[in-house]
Design an enzyme around this catalytic site. Sequence first.
Site, PDB file in Angstrom:
ATOM      1  N   GLU A 116       0.821  -1.219   0.000  1.00  0.00           N
ATOM      2  CA  GLU A 116       0.000   0.000   0.000  1.00  0.00           C
ATOM      3  C   GLU A 116       0.855   1.270   0.000  1.00  0.00           C
ATOM      4  O   GLU A 116       0.341   2.372   0.148  1.00  0.00           O
ATOM      5  CB  GLU A 116      -0.943   0.007   1.215  1.00  0.00           C
ATOM      6  CG  GLU A 116      -1.987  -1.101   1.184  1.00  0.00           C
ATOM      7  CD  GLU A 116      -2.889  -1.035  -0.059  1.00  0.00           C
ATOM      8  OE1 GLU A 116      -3.410   0.056  -0.357  1.00  0.00           O
ATOM      9  OE2 GLU A 116      -3.046  -2.070  -0.739  1.00  0.00           O
ATOM     10  N   ASP A 176      10.025  14.390 -31.212  1.00  0.00           N
ATOM     11  CA  ASP A 176       9.039  13.553 -30.522  1.00  0.00           C
ATOM     12  C   ASP A 176       7.696  14.225 -30.326  1.00  0.00           C
ATOM     13  O   ASP A 176       7.614  15.429 -30.227  1.00  0.00           O
ATOM     14  CB  ASP A 176       9.522  13.253 -29.090  1.00  0.00           C
ATOM     15  CG  ASP A 176      10.634  12.266 -29.058  1.00  0.00           C
ATOM     16  OD1 ASP A 176      10.785  11.524 -30.025  1.00  0.00           O
ATOM     17  OD2 ASP A 176      11.348  12.250 -28.033  1.00  0.00           O
TER      18      ASP A 176
END
Length: 248
Positions: A116, A176
């Site tokens: 968690e 890109d």
Amino acid sequence: MRIDLVTIFPDYFTPLTLSLLGKAIAAGLIEVHVHDLRTFAHDRHNTVDDTPYGGGPGMVMGPQPWGEALDAIAATNKELRPVLVVPTPSGVVFDQRAAQAWTSDPWLVFACGRYEGIDARVAQHYSASADWAGVREVGIGDYVLAGGEVASLVLIEAIARLLPGVVGNEASVTDDSFASGSMAHLLEGPVFTKPQEWRGLTVPEVLLGGHHGQITSWRAEQARLRTAQMRPELAADLASDQHGDHQS
Ligand code: ADE
């Protein structure tokens, strides 16, 4: 750039020895150190997790092994202050702009949480430590992975390919999708290579003519079309930027 990774699964990082990053490491452009968090736990089972205070499902990684691991890493170089990177779905979402900004950090230490997550006092402690250059809690997208390892690989690849000398052809980085420059925040359009005809499908005529001006405008138009189709929210941001509706 120096990169340290702290994990309970060191084997996750063997892909770093491959391809572009592997070459950058071999060339000394990036220095990578992987640390097994369990070696900093001192009980018989090398336990790194415990039940959450307040109850709830799952386990939380305890601060003790993290503190020892991170202190040991920082102590290996007193000239530089590392940035602590904590990949977590509850962090700020990482993007190309962040990747570019992080290329100027000389030393990143990735804390890969499992279960968690990591006891919140770890980020709190290192944010306030004069030996560290800060803590960045970052997510790579709005979904939950099993741990920070894959997210760290994503972050490292996005940053490392922007470091000078890592990608052979600098232009392939500046072209890109999301790169800065005149096409900033547009997605890259379609690309083609030989053969000129494949299964009855042909390459757009404009790309065959060698007219650079026409090719550049065609590519810009394709980038706009693709952005509008795939990412309408980016196209809307761009339109409002151009009309000066908001500042960035
Ligand atoms: N750990 C688990 N899920 C994650 C995500 N989406 N981004 C970064 N770290 C994570």
